[in-house]
Design a protein around this motif. Structure first.
Motif, mmCIF file in Angstrom:
data_model
loop_
_atom_site.group_PDB
_atom_site.id
_atom_site.type_symbol
_atom_site.label_atom_id
_atom_site.label_comp_id
_atom_site.label_asym_id
_atom_site.label_seq_id
_atom_site.Cartn_x
_atom_site.Cartn_y
_atom_site.Cartn_z
ATOM 1 N N LEU A 57 0.820 -1.215 0.000
ATOM 2 C CA LEU A 57 0.000 0.000 0.000
ATOM 3 C C LEU A 57 0.849 1.258 0.000
ATOM 4 C CD1 LEU A 57 -2.841 -1.130 2.387
ATOM 5 C CD2 LEU A 57 -2.867 -0.991 -0.112
ATOM 6 N N ALA A 84 -5.577 1.001 3.470
ATOM 7 C CA ALA A 84 -6.012 1.219 2.087
ATOM 8 C C ALA A 84 -7.127 2.258 2.027
ATOM 9 C CB ALA A 84 -6.473 -0.100 1.466
ATOM 10 N N LEU A 91 -9.231 -2.283 -2.621
ATOM 11 C CA LEU A 91 -8.619 -3.603 -2.460
ATOM 12 C C LEU A 91 -9.569 -4.669 -2.960
ATOM 13 C CD1 LEU A 91 -7.002 -3.721 1.102
ATOM 14 C CD2 LEU A 91 -5.834 -3.866 -1.082
#
Length: 118
Positions: A57, A84, A91
């Motif tokens: 990330l 995220a 995701l």
């Protein structure tokens, strides 16, 4: 191509970022080596990876990656899902292996970044 169309194509689950499914992506990168991602990714890309750690990330954020796809049914922990969300990165998770995931996206018209031709 939108993240929603990628989700459908890969029969993927949304792990986070349900509100980002309408975002567009223009290129893709499949890698477990974040140094390769840093060297070869364009803006508004999707990252396909088998890695399931915060470094994914951090790399995605630096490269303005719109969506990260976890292959082989990888499941990030709650902290990674929250990370995220804080970075506005969608995701997804698919049961497909990386090779098949990349192949399906390529077949659907998504290409690699500038260094691979568009």
């Amino acid at each position: 191509m939108t993240v929603q169309s990628i989700k459908k194509l890969l029969n993927a689950r949304v792990l986070g970022g349900e509100d980002m499914l309408d975002r567009e992506v223009f290129t893709a990168c499949g890698s477990d080596m974040m140094s390769d991602v840093l060297a070869h990714v364009d803006n508004q890309a999707v990252l396909i990876t088998g890695l399931c750690n915060p470094q994914v990330l951090r790399t995605a954020e630096m490269m303005d990656i719109v969506c990260v796809i976890m292959v082989r049914d990888k499941q990030p922990d709650d902290a990674m899902i929250q990370m995220a969300a804080e970075r506005n990165i969608c995701l997804l998770a698919t049961s497909l292996p990386m090779f098949s995931t990349c192949g399906l996206l390529y077949e659907a018209g998504l290409r690699g970044g500038a260094s691979h031709g568009k």
